[in-house]
Motif scaffolding. Structure first.
Motif, short mmCIF file in Angstrom:
data_model
loop_
_atom_site.label_atom_id
_atom_site.label_comp_id
_atom_site.label_asym_id
_atom_site.label_seq_id
_atom_site.Cartn_x
_atom_site.Cartn_y
_atom_site.Cartn_z
N ASP A 217 0.81 -1.22 0.00
CA ASP A 217 0.00 0.00 0.00
C ASP A 217 0.84 1.28 0.00
OD1 ASP A 217 0.97 0.01 2.61
OD2 ASP A 217 -0.89 0.78 3.45
N VAL A 218 2.15 1.14 0.05
CA VAL A 218 3.01 2.33 0.16
C VAL A 218 3.01 3.14 -1.13
CG1 VAL A 218 5.38 3.12 0.43
CG2 VAL A 218 4.48 1.37 1.96
N LYS A 219 2.57 4.41 -1.03
CA LYS A 219 2.59 5.32 -2.18
C LYS A 219 3.64 6.37 -1.90
CE LYS A 219 -1.34 4.85 -5.01
NZ LYS A 219 -1.64 3.53 -4.51
N ILE A 220 4.82 6.09 -2.43
CA ILE A 220 5.97 6.96 -2.12
C ILE A 220 5.69 8.39 -2.54
CG2 ILE A 220 8.40 7.36 -2.62
CD1 ILE A 220 8.76 4.40 -2.88
N LYS A 221 4.98 8.52 -3.67
CA LYS A 221 4.74 9.86 -4.21
C LYS A 221 4.00 10.76 -3.22
CE LYS A 221 2.97 12.11 -8.24
NZ LYS A 221 2.24 12.00 -9.49
N TYR A 222 3.03 10.18 -2.50
CA TYR A 222 2.28 10.98 -1.53
C TYR A 222 3.16 11.47 -0.40
CZ TYR A 222 -1.96 9.44 -3.87
OH TYR A 222 -2.93 9.21 -4.80
N ILE A 223 4.04 10.60 0.04
CA ILE A 223 4.95 11.01 1.11
C ILE A 223 5.86 12.12 0.59
CG2 ILE A 223 6.74 10.26 2.73
CD1 ILE A 223 4.09 9.00 3.34
N ALA A 224 6.32 11.95 -0.65
CA ALA A 224 7.20 12.97 -1.25
C ALA A 224 6.49 14.32 -1.34
CB ALA A 224 7.66 12.51 -2.63
N GLN A 225 5.21 14.27 -1.72
CA GLN A 225 4.47 15.54 -1.85
C GLN A 225 4.27 16.23 -0.51
OE1 GLN A 225 1.04 14.15 -3.99
NE2 GLN A 225 1.97 14.60 -5.99
N GLY A 226 4.22 15.46 0.55
CA GLY A 226 3.95 16.03 1.86
C GLY A 226 5.18 16.44 2.64
N THR A 227 6.34 16.44 1.99
CA THR A 227 7.57 16.73 2.74
C THR A 227 8.46 17.80 2.10
OG1 THR A 227 8.47 14.73 1.65
CG2 THR A 227 7.80 14.51 3.95
N PRO A 228 7.86 18.92 1.66
CA PRO A 228 8.73 19.96 1.08
C PRO A 228 9.68 20.49 2.15
CG PRO A 228 6.54 20.84 1.49
CD PRO A 228 6.47 19.35 1.74
N GLY A 229 10.92 20.74 1.77
CA GLY A 229 11.89 21.26 2.74
C GLY A 229 12.69 20.16 3.42
N PHE A 230 12.27 18.90 3.25
CA PHE A 230 13.03 17.80 3.85
C PHE A 230 14.32 17.57 3.07
CE2 PHE A 230 10.48 14.86 6.76
CZ PHE A 230 9.61 15.84 7.17
N SER A 231 15.38 17.31 3.79
CA SER A 231 16.64 16.95 3.14
C SER A 231 16.68 15.43 2.99
CB SER A 231 17.82 17.40 4.01
OG SER A 231 17.83 16.64 5.21
N GLY A 232 17.70 14.93 2.29
CA GLY A 232 17.88 13.49 2.17
C GLY A 232 18.01 12.83 3.53
N ALA A 233 18.73 13.49 4.43
CA ALA A 233 18.91 12.92 5.78
C ALA A 233 17.57 12.84 6.50
CB ALA A 233 19.91 13.76 6.57
N ASP A 234 16.72 13.88 6.33
CA ASP A 234 15.40 13.85 6.97
C ASP A 234 14.57 12.70 6.41
OD1 ASP A 234 15.92 16.23 8.39
OD2 ASP A 234 15.29 17.45 6.69
N LEU A 235 14.68 12.46 5.11
CA LEU A 235 13.89 11.39 4.49
C LEU A 235 14.38 10.01 4.93
CD1 LEU A 235 13.60 13.03 0.96
CD2 LEU A 235 11.75 12.75 2.61
N ALA A 236 15.70 9.87 5.05
CA ALA A 236 16.25 8.60 5.54
C ALA A 236 15.73 8.36 6.96
CB ALA A 236 17.78 8.66 5.54
N ASN A 237 15.69 9.43 7.72
CA ASN A 237 15.20 9.38 9.08
C ASN A 237 13.73 8.99 9.13
OD1 ASN A 237 15.35 9.63 11.78
ND2 ASN A 237 15.53 11.87 11.83
N LEU A 238 12.97 9.55 8.19
CA LEU A 238 11.54 9.25 8.11
C LEU A 238 11.30 7.74 7.92
CD1 LEU A 238 9.01 11.32 6.01
CD2 LEU A 238 8.87 8.86 6.05
N VAL A 239 12.04 7.16 6.99
CA VAL A 239 11.88 5.73 6.72
C VAL A 239 12.28 4.92 7.96
CG1 VAL A 239 12.70 3.78 5.33
CG2 VAL A 239 12.22 5.99 4.24
N ASN A 240 13.33 5.36 8.59
CA ASN A 240 13.80 4.70 9.79
C ASN A 240 12.76 4.73 10.91
OD1 ASN A 240 15.87 3.34 11.01
ND2 ASN A 240 16.61 5.18 12.06
N GLU A 241 12.17 5.90 11.11
CA GLU A 241 11.12 6.05 12.14
C GLU A 241 9.93 5.16 11.81
OE1 GLU A 241 10.66 7.81 14.94
OE2 GLU A 241 12.59 8.87 14.98
N ALA A 242 9.57 5.13 10.53
CA ALA A 242 8.43 4.30 10.12
C ALA A 242 8.70 2.83 10.44
CB ALA A 242 8.16 4.49 8.64
N ALA A 243 9.93 2.40 10.19
CA ALA A 243 10.28 1.00 10.50
C ALA A 243 10.18 0.75 12.00
CB ALA A 243 11.69 0.70 9.99
#
Ligand code: ADP
Length: 480
Positions: A217-243
């Protein structure tokens, strides 16, 4: 991650050898331009002698410029990983010690080590800690820092190139660096690594989601649209938190709810740090950049506007890219006028749409650059009819022991007054022209700002559509 690294006696530098460093270009996402720019370094490091024989210009140093967490370290490691050479890293702040002379000797040691392991990469993080311009700032020079910086310059000048050492330094502000660092043969090329736009964020999320078991069910695009201003490190962190969320509920797979929760958690944390670009700021930036672009497209002899983005790069909020960016050594008066007009386009668009009271400070750099151009037109390039083809030099204030020494003026008071008037008239003329253009094309301004809100970065073809008042085509790779 700095795992598996080993320290070196005196130098504090850490070395990752080719077996420990598995990072490749595939791990770095959302910054294709930066990757392209460093590709030749890989070729060079693979076989420096052959590269030189084939007539390639030997790359020696590069400066990676961009906000924290955008992947500068990762990209540098990927160059080493792709070329299969050792990677030395040190932070600028490691050089700066209490005792005079320690920093300089650390630099020497590091280069000695690197020479033994060449071809290799030396990566200096936070170069600004040592590389700030000398003599500037309160309290005058800092002997230790200056000695360290001088040693770094000596080392960089000392190698010929065939050794195969590339020095890469990272900073989020290149404007504070000592100009000596940027001279040819030193950090003479800049690689800009900006915050990713929505497609970049999608690609980065993709890289990191591959490392965890993700549900269908993961729609990466939606997460991408909801995270303006996030850096690559923030996004790596996001996936980590989700796990971590998924693990807490003993789930086998990371699903959309986990990602959404992680996103909300990070955004809430981030709002306190004011990292996330809020909607209002985003909108202001969209109009500002659209203003530059539209004026740039409609004035004569202007460099082609090929890309507009509202994602921050370095210190600027958005960016409008003109080709060619550099090399303005010889330009016609008409072209210079056009540049000044487009520089003011951003500020004018803000005022036109949001009103004078809402105008932001986002134009300060534009104003500086426009004023500088107008000043040069009058005082250096003989482009004022009233003042004629003469050079009027106002010697630059020299910095001595941290204090700025009184300026010597070599022009008379009255002439100086005329210079100011002429600068003013160039600026007024071009400002008014830009204002007229934007008022006449306000519909395009709205359409372009909307497109920027949606896509964050728009390319040449999308700009073409907008200027022709046609529906905007979708950019490449933008499909569901
Ligand atoms: P910087 O050196 O610019 O501060 P780093 O390279 O240290 O940023 O990034 C920290 C981590 O964030 C990386 O190890 C990686 O996991 C993630 N990251 C940052 N940028 C990217 C990117 N462009 N693509 C993939 N991952 C990234």
């Amino acid at each position: 991650g700095r795992g598996g690294a080993m320290g070196f006696g005196k130098s504090k530098a850490r070395m990752l050898d080719q077996d420990q460093n598995k990072v490749t270009f595939a791990d770095v996402a959302g910054c294709d331009e930066a990757k392209e720019e460093v590709e030749e370094m890989v070729d060079f490091l693979k076989d420096p002698a052959k590269y030189q024989k084939l007539g390639g210009k030997v790359p020696r140093g590069a400066l990676m410029v961009g906000p924290p967490g955008t992947g500068k370290t990762l990209l540098a490691r990927a160059i080493a990983g792709e070329a299969k050479v050792p990677f030395f890293t040190i932070s600028g702040s490691d050089f700066v010690e209490m005792f005079v002379g320690v920093g300089a000797s650390r630099v020497r040691d590091m280069f000695e080590q690197a020479k033994k392991h060449a071809p290799c990469i030396i990566f200096i993080d936070e170069i600004d800690a040592v590389g700030r311009s000398r003599g500037a700032g309160l309290g005058g020079g800092n002997d230790e820092r200056e000695q360290t910086l001088n040693q770094l310059l000596v080392e960089m000048d000392g190698f010929e190139g065939h050794e195969g050492i590339i020095v890469i330094a990272a900073t989020n502000r290149s404007d504070v660096l000592d100009k000596a660092l940027l001279r040819p043969g030193r950090f003479d090329r800049q690689v800009v690594v900006g915050l990713p736009d929505v497609r970049g964020r999608e690609q980065i999320l993709n890289v990191h989601l591959k490392k965890v078991p993700a549900a269908d069910d993961v729609k990466i695009k939606y997460i991408a649209q909801g995270t303006p201003g996030f850096s690559g490190a923030d996004l790596a962190n996001l996936v980590n938190e989700a796990a971590l969320f998924a693990a807490r509920y003993n789930k086998r797979l990371v699903s959309m709810v986990d990602l959404e929760k992680a996103k909300d958690k990070l955004i809430m944390g981030a709002e306190r740090r004011s990292m996330v670009m809020d909607e209002k700021e985003k909108k202001m930036t969209a109009y500002h950049e659209a203003g530059h672009a539209i004026v740039g497209r409609l004035v004569p002899e202007h460099d082609p506007v090929y890309k507009v983005s509202i994602m921050p790069r370095g210190r600027a909020l958005g960016v409008t890219m003109f080709l060619p960016e550099r090399d303005q050594y010889s330009a016609s008066k008409r072209k210079l006028d056009s540049m000044i007009s487009s520089l003011y386009g951003g500020r004018i668009a803000e005022e036109l749409i949001f009103g004078w009271e809402q105008v932001s400070t986002g134009a300060s750099n534009d104003i500086e650059r426009a004023t500088e151009l107008a000043r040069n037109m009058v005082t250096k390039w003989g482009l004022s009819q009233r003042l004629g083809p003469l050079a009027y030099s106002e010697e630059e204030g020299e910095i001595f022991l941290g204090r700025s020494v009184t300026q010597h003026k070599s022009v008379a008071e009255e002439t100086s007054h005329t210079i100011d008037e002429e600068i003013r008239s160039i600026i007024d003329r071009n400002y008014e022209r830009a204002e007229t253009i934007l008022k006449e094309n306000e519909d395009i301004l709205h359409a372009m700002a909307d497109a920027l809100m949606k896509y964050e970065t728009i390319d040449k073809y999308q700009i073409d559509d907008l200027m022709e008042r046609k529906p905007v085509r979708e950019p490449k790779g933008w499909e569901d």
